[in-house]
Design a protein around this motif. Structure first.
Motif, PDB file in Angstrom:
ATOM      1  N   ASN A   5     -31.336 -29.902 -19.864  1.00 16.08           N
ATOM      2  CA  ASN A   5     -30.277 -28.904 -19.688  1.00 16.08           C
ATOM      3  C   ASN A   5     -30.009 -28.149 -20.975  1.00 16.08           C
ATOM      4  OD1 ASN A   5     -29.906 -29.474 -17.021  1.00 16.08           O
ATOM      5  ND2 ASN A   5     -28.274 -30.977 -17.363  1.00 16.08           N
ATOM      6  N   ASP A   8     -32.844 -25.760 -21.621  1.00 17.20           N
ATOM      7  CA  ASP A   8     -32.754 -24.628 -20.708  1.00 17.20           C
ATOM      8  C   ASP A   8     -31.690 -23.640 -21.170  1.00 17.20           C
ATOM      9  OD1 ASP A   8     -33.571 -23.348 -18.205  1.00 17.20           O
ATOM     10  OD2 ASP A   8     -31.546 -23.811 -17.536  1.00 17.20           O
ATOM     11  N   LYS A   9     -30.538 -24.160 -21.622  1.00 17.62           N
ATOM     12  CA  LYS A   9     -29.464 -23.292 -22.117  1.00 17.62           C
ATOM     13  C   LYS A   9     -29.909 -22.539 -23.361  1.00 17.62           C
ATOM     14  CE  LYS A   9     -25.497 -25.898 -20.323  1.00 17.62           C
ATOM     15  NZ  LYS A   9     -24.325 -26.731 -20.670  1.00 17.62           N
ATOM     16  N   LYS A  12     -32.169 -19.725 -22.347  1.00 20.12           N
ATOM     17  CA  LYS A  12     -31.401 -18.643 -21.724  1.00 20.12           C
ATOM     18  C   LYS A  12     -30.710 -17.799 -22.779  1.00 20.12           C
ATOM     19  CE  LYS A  12     -30.660 -20.112 -16.996  1.00 20.12           C
ATOM     20  NZ  LYS A  12     -29.724 -20.065 -15.873  1.00 20.12           N
ATOM     21  N   SER A  15     -33.299 -15.719 -24.418  1.00 18.93           N
ATOM     22  CA  SER A  15     -33.661 -14.629 -23.510  1.00 18.93           C
ATOM     23  C   SER A  15     -32.623 -13.517 -23.559  1.00 18.93           C
ATOM     24  CB  SER A  15     -33.781 -15.153 -22.071  1.00 18.93           C
ATOM     25  OG  SER A  15     -34.757 -16.161 -21.981  1.00 18.93           O
ATOM     26  N   LEU A  16     -31.343 -13.895 -23.544  1.00 17.06           N
ATOM     27  CA  LEU A  16     -30.265 -12.908 -23.582  1.00 17.06           C
ATOM     28  C   LEU A  16     -30.344 -12.083 -24.862  1.00 17.06           C
ATOM     29  CD1 LEU A  16     -27.621 -11.712 -22.484  1.00 17.06           C
ATOM     30  CD2 LEU A  16     -26.397 -13.564 -23.630  1.00 17.06           C
ATOM     31  N   LYS A 265     -38.818 -15.189 -17.539  1.00 17.99           N
ATOM     32  CA  LYS A 265     -38.791 -16.270 -16.544  1.00 17.99           C
ATOM     33  C   LYS A 265     -37.565 -17.165 -16.723  1.00 17.99           C
ATOM     34  CE  LYS A 265     -41.852 -19.351 -19.178  1.00 17.99           C
ATOM     35  NZ  LYS A 265     -43.103 -20.122 -19.146  1.00 17.99           N
ATOM     36  N   TYR A 266     -36.935 -17.108 -17.890  1.00 23.01           N
ATOM     37  CA  TYR A 266     -35.733 -17.893 -18.135  1.00 23.01           C
ATOM     38  C   TYR A 266     -34.459 -17.108 -17.795  1.00 23.01           C
ATOM     39  CZ  TYR A 266     -39.008 -20.725 -20.852  1.00 23.01           C
ATOM     40  OH  TYR A 266     -40.081 -21.481 -21.249  1.00 23.01           O
ATOM     41  N   ALA A 267     -34.636 -15.841 -17.420  1.00 25.57           N
ATOM     42  CA  ALA A 267     -33.472 -14.976 -17.213  1.00 25.57           C
ATOM     43  C   ALA A 267     -33.269 -14.688 -15.727  1.00 25.57           C
ATOM     44  CB  ALA A 267     -33.655 -13.670 -17.974  1.00 25.57           C
ATOM     45  N   ASP A 268     -32.096 -15.023 -15.223  1.00 24.18           N
ATOM     46  CA  ASP A 268     -31.781 -14.655 -13.851  1.00 24.18           C
ATOM     47  C   ASP A 268     -31.174 -13.252 -13.854  1.00 24.18           C
ATOM     48  OD1 ASP A 268     -29.245 -15.026 -14.880  1.00 24.18           O
ATOM     49  OD2 ASP A 268     -28.910 -16.932 -13.866  1.00 24.18           O
ATOM     50  N   LEU A 271     -28.063 -12.719 -16.116  1.00 27.39           N
ATOM     51  CA  LEU A 271     -28.387 -12.643 -17.532  1.00 27.39           C
ATOM     52  C   LEU A 271     -29.031 -11.298 -17.873  1.00 27.39           C
ATOM     53  CD1 LEU A 271     -29.612 -15.482 -19.757  1.00 27.39           C
ATOM     54  CD2 LEU A 271     -30.862 -13.327 -19.839  1.00 27.39           C
ATOM     55  N   LYS A 272     -29.911 -10.813 -17.014  1.00 28.05           N
ATOM     56  CA  LYS A 272     -30.542  -9.512 -17.255  1.00 28.05           C
ATOM     57  C   LYS A 272     -29.498  -8.400 -17.277  1.00 28.05           C
ATOM     58  CE  LYS A 272     -34.835 -10.763 -14.915  1.00 28.05           C
ATOM     59  NZ  LYS A 272     -35.650 -10.554 -13.711  1.00 28.05           N
TER      60      LYS A 272
END
Length: 343
Positions: A5, A8-9, A12, A15-16, A265-268, A271-272
């Motif tokens: 977790n 993953d955070k 993310k 990615s942001l 791939k880590y951005a939903d 987030l985009k």
């Protein structure tokens, strides 16, 4: 040892930051490159050189993703040369993307970075339009509302921009800048949906697709240079006005999309959308602090409308639960009657 977790955070967050910085950096860097002092480079040559750099980077990433160097080279040979039809399929979107990139330079030459960023969000509208026309998709009510809000927001920003002062003596044509940005939005929408349509279900990697796109774009880009800027290139030279900053811009435009592809791939969707919104705000703040840009209340309202439309368009309303109904003839009572009649 970090937990899944936590990892993953972290990705993310990376990615942001990556998506935000890349979106803002392209707009700000292109704008600055067209307004700074010194010799002005020829935009069409920068677009072509970006494709060359992207081809080199994509080839490296494509070969590196294979088990060995010979396997990587063979993979490129098979996908690019043996599957010529598949490579030719990407020629049309490659040409459209080439036009788009040239139009973005025209837009950056005539619009401040913040206005350029906001206006370019009209690609949401054009993408939706081509998705409906070419793929037969349907939009839900909130998406239609979002598109209306988007148009209102961009209109407010453009109307406000006519009264916004920009420090500097650079001659610019705002109508031309807006027209070029809208043209780029149509190119982006059409090429993206066409690309999706012809390549749907394909198992070719994103790196190999970029190799194919760049190979198709390079001869077309050279023809564009010769057709639009031959006299200037002949008199001044292909690399006229190039310095370290222009090469940075070329690399940024070439590798920015590849960098985004690595982290996307880590951005939903949320987030985009945050990244796009933060990039607009960041472009605005940097333009105000360093590029002599000033805003008014109408500009802020228009920007808020655009940012709100980005989130609203990607919102998916919860699906209504379906209740299973039993046809009357299949109920136990009717089935029993049928059984008695048969007996």
């Amino acid at each position: 040892m970090t937990s899944p977790n936590s990892s993953d955070k972290t990705m993310k967050l990376v990615s942001l930051v990556t998506l935000t910085v890349q979106n803002a950096a392209v707009a700000l860097s292109m704008r600055y490159s067209r307004t700074r002092n010194g010799d002005m480079f020829i935009a069409s040559t920068a677009v072509l050189m970006a494709e060359v750099v992207k081809l080199i980077a994509s080839l490296y990433l494509s070969i590196r993703s294979e088990a060995s160097l010979p396997a990587g080279i063979m993979s490129v040979y098979v996908h690019v040369w043996k599957n010529k039809v598949d490579t030719l399929k990407v020629s049309l979107p490659a040409f459209i993307y080439l036009i788009q990139n040239n139009l973005l330079y025209v837009s950056a030459s005539n619009l401040d970075a913040a206005t350029y960023q906001v206006t370019y969000q009209l690609k949401i509208l054009t993408t939706a339009m081509f998705a409906v026309l070419m793929l037969g998709r349907s939009l839900h009510k909130l998406q239609w509302v979002a598109l209306v809000l988007l148009c209102i927001g961009v209109a407010l920003v453009q109307l406000a921009a006519t009264t916004v002062a920009v420090v500097g003596s650079v001659e610019q044509n705002k109508l031309l800048g807006v027209g070029a940005a809208i043209g780029a939005c149509f190119c982006s929408g059409f090429a993206g949906i066409y690309f999706e349509k012809i390549l749907k279900g394909s198992d070719v990697s994103i790196w190999m697709r970029n190799v194919q796109l760049s190979l198709a774009s390079m001869p077309l880009g050279l023809l564009t240079c010769l057709a639009t800027d031959w006299t200037e290139i002949k008199n001044k030279g292909f690399f006229f006005g190039y310095d370290a900053y222009v090469w940075y811009l070329v690399v940024l435009n070439a590798t920015g999309g590849l960098l985004v592809a690595m982290v996307v791939k880590y951005a939903d969707n949320i987030l985009k959308n945050f990244a796009t919104s933060l990039a607009i705000v960041l472009s605005m703040l940097v333009s105000i602090m360093f590029l002599g840009f000033s805003i008014n209340f109408q500009y802020i309202v228009g920007t808020v409308f655009v940012i709100g439309s980005i989130f609203l368009y990607s919102y998916q309303p919860p699906k209504k639960p379906t209740v299973a109904t039993i046809p009357p003839d299949d109920t136990g009572f009717n089935s029993g009657l049928k059984h008695l009649k048969r007996n």
